[in-house]
Structure formats: structure tokens, C-alpha cells
Design an enzyme around this catalytic site. Structure first.
Site, PDB file in Angstrom:
ATOM      1  N   LYS A 259      41.334  41.505  32.766  1.00 56.66           N
ATOM      2  CA  LYS A 259      41.147  40.553  31.592  1.00 56.66           C
ATOM      3  C   LYS A 259      39.905  39.809  31.471  1.00 56.66           C
ATOM      4  O   LYS A 259      39.615  39.395  30.385  1.00 56.66           O
ATOM      5  CB  LYS A 259      42.473  39.601  31.695  1.00 56.66           C
ATOM      6  CG  LYS A 259      43.628  40.412  31.360  1.00 56.66           C
ATOM      7  CD  LYS A 259      45.108  39.562  31.560  1.00 56.66           C
ATOM      8  CE  LYS A 259      46.283  40.342  31.004  1.00 56.66           C
ATOM      9  NZ  LYS A 259      47.193  40.242  31.767  1.00 56.66           N
TER      10      LYS A 259
HETATM   11  N1  GLU Z   1      53.418  42.369  34.140  1.00 53.79           N
HETATM   12  C1  GLU Z   1      52.672  43.493  34.802  1.00 53.79           C
HETATM   13  C2  GLU Z   1      51.040  43.645  34.352  1.00 53.79           C
HETATM   14  O1  GLU Z   1      50.993  42.919  33.221  1.00 53.79           O
HETATM   15  C3  GLU Z   1      53.188  44.864  34.649  1.00 53.79           C
HETATM   16  C4  GLU Z   1      54.402  44.971  35.200  1.00 53.79           C
HETATM   17  C5  GLU Z   1      55.048  46.378  35.101  1.00 53.79           C
HETATM   18  O2  GLU Z   1      54.967  47.120  34.098  1.00 53.79           O
HETATM   19  O3  GLU Z   1      55.990  46.638  36.102  1.00 53.79           O
HETATM   20  O4  GLU Z   1      50.202  43.937  35.211  1.00 53.79           O
END
Ligand code: GLU
Length: 283
Positions: A259
């Protein structure tokens, strides 16, 4: 009698965390998830993984919906789509994670751990797993604990106990046969944090199971987490979904996007006049 469909209904999901702006890597992975749901005439769910309130910001949630829509995503369950209204924000699903936690606790799968990050990183036997998580040396594993009867949040972390040497194998839809060894590739992993927040591993398994996800499509950085999650599916008695991990998008130096790569955020690219259509092309 109702006819039984020849194939189970496909249910996929995209699960961004609003800790920053979405970048090209997220969009490409999510696009594959959307395409796979479409190929199977299935349902695509959007789940907002906003559990970590110190890192998730409302402005990133708003930007996430805007960027996803601009890129061409169309989900039919989840926030901001007019679909069913079960909570799809993880911050609203704590009761559900708590129930999974209680099940693991009752089954003797987890234990309280009083080690700090510093304790773990200073332990000579704590190498880091490929995904950066320290392999927990097991310091609190066999301690007779006085906190077992406490309910979270109880000022301690709770860990899932793995069996050292157990091989966890699965066939990934993209990368093929995978094999990870517990105690070597990863150690006892967090389930509930001392500040009262369920871990990513617990929340994602509880959610994928209760949302009826049949295939998880996500970035290759989570391959090792899949091994941890398969142990959770087994402990909780849930059937695991299929897994399809996608190669990560890298920058010009070969580093995977994070990010902090503001230049490759969807909004920066849009600001440069790139169209979503152009960005969807992978070559
Ligand atoms: N929320 C997680 C992320 O942004 C991804 C989770 C998943 O796809 O299992 O890295």
C-alpha cells in the site's frame, strides 16, 4: 422434489482491508476472482476486512468502494450493492468470531500466550516464516495457565497449537500441489489478540465458512496462510473451500506491491489518465 444442481453453486469473494488505497495488485487479483465467479455463473461477495481499527480508516473504506466500482467490479453481496444485508464488515461480526474462538477453546486447540513480540523475536529458535511471521518457539505451549477460564479480551494473546512435523498439503488452482510443514514453515499462530481483536486467520476462516465460499481467490502472499487456515477448518469441523492463489504484481525493481506504492494506487493511475480497461490487461 427439487432438482439437485450438477455443480454446487459457486460463491467467491473479494476481501480488501481498508488500511490504504487499493493498488494494481489488488485490482488484478480481484479481477481474477470476479472472472472466475462469472465463468461459474456464481456469486461474488465483497467483504470489508476492517478489523484492525488502528490501521483501517473511514476514508480508505470510501475510496475502496469508489476505486472498485471505477475498475468495473460488480459484487452482488456485501456493502454498497443493494444486495442482502447480513453484515459484511468484519468489525460488525465479532460475535461470530467469538463463537469460533469458544469452539477452539473448548476443543483444546488454543492456549493463552504471554510472550511479547520482543520475547519472540529475541528467541534464538524463532526464525521467520516466508511470510514474515516469526515461527513461535512454543514458550507458553505447556504452561499450566491461570488464565484459561478468562474470556477475551484477557490481556493475553491466544495461539493455535500446531503439531510439529505435520505436513499440510493442498492443490492450489493456479500453483498446483503445495506442501508446508507445521513447526518448520510456520509455528503456533495467533487466534485472538490481547487487545480484543480476533486474528486474520480466525476471522477469515469463520467468514469464508459462514458465507458459504466455495473458492478463495487471493494473492500468492497468502499461500502459507492457507496451510494455517486448513488446520482451522479441521479444528472447527468446517469443509474447506478450494483455493486459487494469483501471482503478485511487482514493481520495476521486482518488489511486490504494497500500500506504500502510492504511484501504483488505482487513484494515482486514474489521475494519470489511465483507463480501467487498460489496467485490466496483464501484458
Ligand atoms: N484482507 C486480506 C488482505 O487485504 C485478504 C484476505 C484474504 O483474501 O483471505 O490482504
Amino acid at each position: 422434489m427439487a432438482a439437485t444442481p450438477a455443480h454446487p453453486v459457486y460463491r467467491g469473494r473479494i476481501a480488501p482491508s481498508p488500511t490504504g488505497y487499493l493498488h494494481l495488485g489488488h485490482a488484478r487479483t480481484f479481477w481474477i476472482a470476479q472472472e472466475r465467479a462469472r465463468q461459474h455463473s456464481g456469486t461474488l461477495i465483497l467483504r470489508n476486512e476492517d478489523l484492525d481499527d488502528a490501521r483501517c480508516k473511514p476514508e480508505f473504506v470510501a475510496a475502496m468502494f469508489e476505486d472498485l466500482k471505477w475498475f468495473g467490479f460488480e459484487w452482488s453481496e456485501g456493502p454498497d450493492c443493494g444486495g442482502p444485508h447480513a453484515p459484511y464488515n468484519q468489525s460488525e461480526r465479532t460475535g461470530h468470531y467469538r463463537a469460533a474462538f469458544e469452539r477452539l477453546k473448548a476443543g483444546g486447540f488454543i492456549y493463552p500466550c504471554t510472550c511479547s513480540r520482543k520475547d519472540i523475536s529475541q528467541s534464538a529458535t524463532a526464525p521467520h516464516a516466508e511470510d514474515g511471521e516469526p515461527v513461535y518457539p512454543g514458550t507458553c505451549r505447556n504452561k499450566v495457565s491461570t488464565v484459561l477460564s478468562l474470556q477475551p479480551p484477557a490481556q493475553v494473546n491466544w495461539r493455535f497449537r500446531v503439531y510439529d512435523g505435520e505436513a499440510i498439503e493442498f492443490v492450489d488452482g493456479h500453483f498446483g500441489a503445495q506442501r508446508f510443514v507445521a513447526g518448520n514453515d510456520f509455528g503456533d499462530f495467533p487466534i485472538w489478540r490481547h487487545d480484543g481483536i480476533p486474528s486474520y486467520q480466525l476471522a477469515v476462516v469463520a467468514d469464508d465458512a459462514s458465507m458459504g465460499i466455495t473458492e478463495v481467490v487471493r494473492g500468492a502472499d497468502l499461500l502459507l496462510s492457507t496451510a494455517r487456515q486448513l488446520l482451522l477448518y479441521r479444528a472447527l469441523g468446517f469443509a474447506p473451500p478450494a483455493f486459487h492463489h494469483c501471482p503478485l504484481v511487482r514493481d520495476e525493481n521486482g518488489e511486490r506491491l504494497a500500500k506504500r506504492h502510492d504511484a501504483l494506487s488505482l487513484r494515482a493511475l486514474r489521475g494519470l489518465g489511465k483507463s480501467a480497461d487498460e489496467l485490466r490487461k496483464t501484458d
